[in-house]
Design an enzyme around this catalytic site. Sequence first.
Site, PDB file in Angstrom:
ATOM      1  N   THR A   1       0.869  -1.173   0.000  1.00 51.18           N
ATOM      2  CA  THR A   1       0.000   0.000   0.000  1.00 51.18           C
ATOM      3  C   THR A   1       0.905   1.222   0.000  1.00 51.18           C
ATOM      4  O   THR A   1       2.078   1.105   0.342  1.00 51.18           O
ATOM      5  CB  THR A   1      -0.871   0.027   1.261  1.00 51.18           C
ATOM      6  OG1 THR A   1      -0.002  -0.047   2.386  1.00 51.18           O
ATOM      7  CG2 THR A   1      -1.841  -1.124   1.330  1.00 51.18           C
ATOM      8  N   THR A   2       0.495   2.399  -0.302  1.00 47.75           N
ATOM      9  CA  THR A   2      -0.762   2.953  -0.773  1.00 47.75           C
ATOM     10  C   THR A   2      -0.512   3.523  -2.166  1.00 47.75           C
ATOM     11  O   THR A   2       0.594   3.983  -2.446  1.00 47.75           O
ATOM     12  CB  THR A   2      -1.218   4.068   0.192  1.00 47.75           C
ATOM     13  OG1 THR A   2      -1.473   3.505   1.466  1.00 47.75           O
ATOM     14  CG2 THR A   2      -2.427   4.820  -0.292  1.00 47.75           C
TER      15      THR A   2
END
Length: 271
Positions: free
Chosen positions: A53-54
Site C-alpha cells: 500500500t498505498t
Amino acid sequence: MKTSDPGSQNIQTFIQLETRGDFFELLQKISPQSLYTNLQGNASAMPVPTQATTILAFKYKDGVVVAADRRATSGNFIVHEHADKVLEIDEHSVLALSGVPAMAFEMAHILEHSFRYFRRSQLQELSIEAKVRALAQLIKNNLPLIMQGVGVVVPIFVTYDFKSLEPGGKVFFYDALGAQFEVADYSTTGSGSLAVRSLLYYENRWGAKPLVQRDEKEVLMLALRCLDCAAEADTATGGINARKHVYPMIKLIRKDGITQVPDSTLKEIKL
C-alpha cells in the site's frame, strides 16, 4: 446434545449468523483466515501474506501522475522498503498495485505479454476497452485466492487515450472482484487511501485550482504530501525517509510516453 468437536461448533456459529443470504457478508463476519485457523486448530498454519500500500493517481495539465509508497508489510512486520508498485505495461500504460504483490506482479506480467503479443501479431495496439477488460478478467480469475484471504489485489490502471475526441490520460480503478470504473479526476486505494482521498477531494474542490489545471511541479508536491499524510495515519504506508534514501515511486503518463521522476528531483521538493 452438546459436542466438543471444533468443526461442529463452527457450523453452529455459521447457522447463527444473520447473513440475509449474502455470502460476502458472511465472509465479512468471519474472515477466511480465522475460519481456516479455527478448523485446523493451529494458529501458525495460516501465513500472513505480504501486502503493498498505498497508491494514487490523478489527472493534471499534461496527463496523469501515478504515485505509490515503497513499503511492503506482512502483518505488523515491514518486509521491504523499496517495493516497486507502479509497473509499466506498455509505452503509455501503467499498473499501480495495492494488495498482495505476488499476485499483483503476476497480473502485471500477464498483461504486459498479452499486450505485446497482440501488437506484434495484429500490427496494432489493443484498444483501451480491451486493455481494461483484460485486467478485470485477471482479477476475476483471482477470486479463489481472495476467498482464502491470501490473494486480494486492488489495482489502478492508467493509460493515455489518443483516439478520443479529447485525447488525454484515463484512470480506471477496480474492486476486488474485477468491476472497473473510470474516474473523472483522481483515484486511490490501499490502507492509507482514506487520508489521500480526503486530501485530493479538498485540493480539487477548494484548492488554488483544480487538479487538471496544475503543472508538473505542483502535482509532484501534492503527490508527496498525499503519501506523507497517508504514512502519518497508516502504519502500513511508508513515507519519505531521506536518511535511508527512501522516496515514493512517481511516474508521469503523458502524450510522449511514461517518465519516472528520479529521487533527486523528489529530494529537492520542500513539503
